[in-house]
Design an enzyme around this catalytic site. Structure first.
Site, PDB file in Angstrom:
ATOM      1  N   ASP A   1       6.520  -5.231  -3.795  1.00  0.00           N
ATOM      2  CA  ASP A   1       7.968  -5.901  -4.195  1.00  0.00           C
ATOM      3  C   ASP A   1       8.826  -5.181  -4.306  1.00  0.00           C
ATOM      4  O   ASP A   1       8.899  -4.220  -4.269  1.00  0.00           O
ATOM      5  CB  ASP A   1       7.414  -6.584  -6.006  1.00  0.00           C
ATOM      6  CG  ASP A   1       8.583  -6.927  -6.541  1.00  0.00           C
ATOM      7  OD1 ASP A   1       9.453  -7.497  -5.972  1.00  0.00           O
ATOM      8  OD2 ASP A   1       8.951  -6.326  -7.538  1.00  0.00           O
TER       9      ASP A   1
ATOM     10  N   ASP B   1       6.079 -11.045 -10.735  1.00  0.00           N
ATOM     11  CA  ASP B   1       4.992 -10.745  -9.294  1.00  0.00           C
ATOM     12  C   ASP B   1       3.415 -11.342 -10.258  1.00  0.00           C
ATOM     13  O   ASP B   1       2.861 -11.139  -8.947  1.00  0.00           O
ATOM     14  CB  ASP B   1       5.003  -9.308  -9.075  1.00  0.00           C
ATOM     15  CG  ASP B   1       6.312  -9.138  -8.295  1.00  0.00           C
ATOM     16  OD1 ASP B   1       6.512  -9.672  -7.306  1.00  0.00           O
ATOM     17  OD2 ASP B   1       6.971  -7.800  -8.581  1.00  0.00           O
TER      18      ASP B   1
END
Length: 873
Positions: free
Chosen positions: A495, A692
């Site tokens: 990420d 996430d």
């Protein structure tokens, strides 16, 4: 037969009149509901708080004969308990307890973990009271108690074991000393009365050792027979008792071949080996014990200018407590007064103290080394960071790897096979003309040398040591099975925001005239970009207006009404949705004049784009080295972000990632990970653990960056407490070392058993040497496993040479749209990552395929719909 009027269980002998009840508990609870008027209202009694609480406590649904249905009805509420077990000697003990509990009516599942002495039971309290689980375990010859700090620190069993070992060793040495007269033939020259009495003296010395020191072994072997299970204790009991009773018979017959020394020697070596194993298990599980000891029992409150102590259970969020130098902080909180250096080494693995002053966050369990702090509690009890860490480590210790399960299955068949082999050895050698005493000694040797002690601890001890080493270095392993997954990882997905970057945004470009309006709407969000906007407004002393009709648009932004205007702040997709297709060109022109490293959001009101907001963030210094390290391991690295393609390309270039995807939503991240896994890749997802969460749960290995409340994330199987990326290679190395040590342990355990059995059957090995060899085998496994406990993560400054881009300078002039495009001033959305209608993918080639195990642990994902899930990409 009728059903209980409260819980619905069958009632064998219903009353002639009135409602029927299965037990006194149901009758009394029903009476309370009648007295309170609940029954008269016609409400569902099973939905009342009294019913639920009584069910959880096991007060109701408890017939006198305690019969339970064999199967739990679908939808019945389940409860999970963790118990500390005392008296387990091997993996066979764990299997026996697990098998007995799993067959108990009302139990949904039971798992026993030998290395950590834990049992996890999921059961329906409606059909099975908690105390029955404890009684069932105790009926097998073990002791069970709820898992707690006191249970972990209890040493009564260890003291009992050492006392029995001391008695056995003392008596064995005396038996061996007197037995010298028999071994060297000196007894033949002694007077007849003394010669006849010496074996009785030896029997008198050996008997306390057999029936006191060996009692734990004999008791467990007997319980196993009652439950039709042959386990490790059965082998030891057979060997010890065979040598003892054969010698007793020979003593009364006046024979010369007595083996009291053999029985005592076997027992002494067995107890010595068990004491070593117990010490090793306690050492490898010390991570949880240390975390428990960090939980203070009391908090110091300041009431009316006077200090008083209260139980930590009585501390409530919002209360202000005092921490003096040398004391541990009892709960999570925010410093409101004072300044001190705080040591968080047992939480993060970092030894350097951190300065905490008003406004700083502190974590419960950390140590204040100087000064006095006044702290307002935010997370207490089970909600504190330390409690959540403890639960995470406990959960890891309460999981068994696939290798461990396979070894358990082998052990369950191995023990009965050894009994058959020992019997065949005795019969075979006696048939060959060997005296019964010598044939018996060879059979006993087979029983002792084949005892699978080392085999039982080979895997769980190594895994427990690895979990403890990770915990001490600020890495929380929520599922020990990932230690087998990590060496198979061939794709890593990173990420961007909060993972590759620090996630500390600063508002760099904005229109001062629009800032109060934009900040007023952003005050309703907790997103990092939103906080950056609000902080910027407060730094300038701006007053915020009330917002109404606020709506968080997942993956897009936020909308609401401020000062009579319909305001939106978000990414390109939201701007187009609120202002029409013409907004896309305005957004392009607004973003064109900004640096590619900046995160851009758009804002507007009443159907028109008015401006843009630009945010700056720093790349973590250790991120480039992490990517390089992963590449050296043959792992392909992807960067995924909800940010623009320009920002994504800039970040990928700075960290050295060749492949990236931009403008990806949380659902899109999860879908991307799923696509990689479908190609056969084994995927690790590294993210901030909030936005996430779907991708973390979808990946074979989810690694979350955590601190504060983020540490409680259930979606990830691994959490980095202090969010430092250089700990990921350490975790990968630790997993590889763990599997290597497990394989070495299994090799040595099987080698000792195989070679020892062959020597025992041939008569080369004596029972005493067999017992000593068994201890050596366990020592080899223990020493090899404890090497994992010495693992240390890299130092904080080990990657000081990593490239760290500086924060872009603050832009003085506001970003304005060209007059020709809209005729008005457009702005940008804060807090929401720009996401277009379709994700932009940039990749050098397709993800490599490879063999991937299809099984993976199920992990509960966090809510992907939290505020601004896409902004933190």
């Amino acid at each position: 037969m009728s059903d209980c009027a409260l819980c619905g269980l069958p009632v064998r002998v219903p009353p002639e009149t009135g409602p029927a009840f299965c037990c006194p508990g149901c009758r009394n609870v029903y009476a309370i509901l009648v007295e309170s008027g609940v029954v008269a209202t016609g409400a569902n009694l099973r939905e009342t708080e009294l019913y639920r609480r009584s069910l959880e406590l096991g007060l109701i649904a408890k017939p006198a004969d305690e019969r339970r249905p064999a199967r739990i009805p679908e939808g019945a509420p389940l409860k999970e308990d963790l118990l500390q077990i005392s008296g387990m000697w091997c993996a066979s003990c764990a299997w026996l307890i697990e098998h007995a509990l799993a067959s108990e009516p009302g139990v949904a599942s039971a798992e026993v973990f030998f290395a950590s002495d834990l049992v996890r039971v999921r059961y329906a309290p409606q059909f099975l009271p908690p105390d029955r689980i404890v009684r069932r375990v105790e009926s097998l010859g073990y002791r069970a108690a709820p898992y707690s700090a006191e249970a972990r620190g209890a040493s009564a069993e260890a003291r009992d074991l050492m006392l029995r070992l001391g008695v056995a060793a003392f008596l064995w040495l005396n038996v061996m000393t007197l037995n010298v007269a028999i071994y060297v033939g000196y007894i033949q020259s002694l007077p007849g009365d003394f010669r006849r009495m010496l074996p009785f003296v030896l029997m008198a010395l050996a008997t306390p050792a057999i029936f006191y020191s060996a009692m734990p072994v004999l008791r467990l072997a007997w319980r196993g027979l009652l439950n039709r299970a042959v386990r490790m204790e059965s082998l030891l009991a057979l060997g010890i008792l065979a040598a003892y009773f054969y010698s007793v018979v020979e003593t009364f017959r006046g024979g010369e071949h007595i083996y009291f020394d053999t029985a005592c020697a076997i027992l002494t070596f067995v107890l010595f080996g068990k004491s070593i194993e117990r010490a090793a298990k306690e050492r490898t599980s010390r991570a949880v014990t240390l975390l428990y000891r960090m939980l203070p029992a009391k908090a110091r409150l300041l009431v009316d200018g006077r200090e008083r102590f209260v139980s930590i259970d009585a501390l409530a969020p919002g209360q202000v407590f005092v921490v003096k130098a040398g004391e541990r902080i009892p709960a999570d909180g925010v410093v409101v007064e004072g300044e001190s250096h705080v040591d968080e080494s047992l939480l993060t693995g970092e030894s350097h103290p951190l300065t905490r002053r008003p406004g700083s966050l502190v974590v419960g369990g950390s140590l204040s080394t100087s000064g006095v702090l006044h702290v307002r509690a935010t997370g207490v009890g089970e909600a504190s960071t330390l409690s959540q860490i403890v639960r995470t480590v406990e959960r890891a210790l309460a999981n068994r790897s696939n290798i461990e399960r396979a070894v358990d299955r082998v052990s369950r068949w191995f023990v009965p096979g050894v009994v058959v082999l020992a019997l065949a050895t005795f019969i075979g050698w006696q048939s060959a003309g060997l005296p019964a005493g010598e044939a018996l000694m060879r059979a006993i040797t087979v029983l002792v040398i084949a005892c699978p002690c080392a085999l039982g601890i080979a895997t769980p001890l190594a895994i427990t040591a690895a979990v403890g080493a990770a915990s001490r270095n600020g890495i929380l392993v929520g599922d020990s099975r990932i230690l087998e997954t990590i060496p198979k990882i061939d794709v890593a997905v990173l990420d961007k925001t909060g993972t590759v970057t620090e996630g500390n945004f600063a508002l760099l470009s904005f229109d001062p005239a629009d800032l109060p309006l934009v900040a007023s709407l952003e005050a309703s969000s907790e997103h990092p970009l939103a906080r950056a906007v609000v902080n910027s407004a407060r730094e300038r002393g701006l007053s915020l207006l009330p917002a109404s009709g606020v709506e968080i648009r997942k993956g897009e932004g936020i909308t609401g009404a401020v000062d009579g205007r319909s305001v939106f702040i978000g990414n390109r997709r939201l701007a187009v949705d609120q202002s029409g297709a013409q907004a896309s060109s305005a957004c392009d022109q607004l973003a064109a004049g900004l640096e590619s490293s900046l995160t851009v959001a758009f804002y507007g009101w009443n159907g028109a784009v008015r401006g843009a907001l630009a945010f700056g963030d720093r790349i973590r210094p250790e991120a480039p080295e992490l990517v390089a390290n992963l590449k050296r391991r043959g792992i392909r690295v992807w960067l995924v972000t909800g940010d623009s393609p320009r920002a994504g390309a800039w970040a990928a270039q700075r960290i050295g990632a060749a492949d990236f995807r931009a403008e990806v939503s949380p659902a899109g991240k999860a879908a991307f990970v799923a696509d990689l896994r479908r190609t056969g890749s084994v995927v690790a997802m590294i993210g901030d653990g909030v936005n996430d969460a779907p991708a973390l749960a979808e990946a074979d290995l989810g690694i979350a960056m955590g601190s504060g409340a983020d540490i409680a994330m259930e979606a990830a199987a691994m959490v980095l407490v202090d969010a430092r990326l250089e700990k990921i290679p350490f975790a990968f190395d630790l997993a590889r070392r763990t599997l290597a040590i497990v394989r070495q342990n299994l090799f040595w355990a099987f080698f000792y058993n195989t070679a020892g059995i062959a020597l025992a059957v041939s008569g080369v090995l004596h029972p005493i040497l067999a017992a000593a060899a068994m201890v050596v085998s366990s020592l080899t496994v223990v020493g090899n496993s404890l090497r994992l406990s010495r693992g240390q993560s890299p130092a904080a400054d080990s990657h000081a040479a990593s490239v760290s881009p500086s924060m872009p300078p603050r832009i003085a002039d506001p970003v304005k749209p060209p007059e020709a495009s809209t005729g008005r001033r457009p702005p940008i959305a804060s807090g929401i990552p720009p996401v277009s209608a379709g994700p932009a993918a940039f990749s050098s080639d397709r993800a490599a395929t490879g063999e991937r195990p299809r099984s993976r642990s199920a992990r509960q994902s966090a809510d992907p719909g939290r505020a601004y899930p896409l902004a933190r990409q």
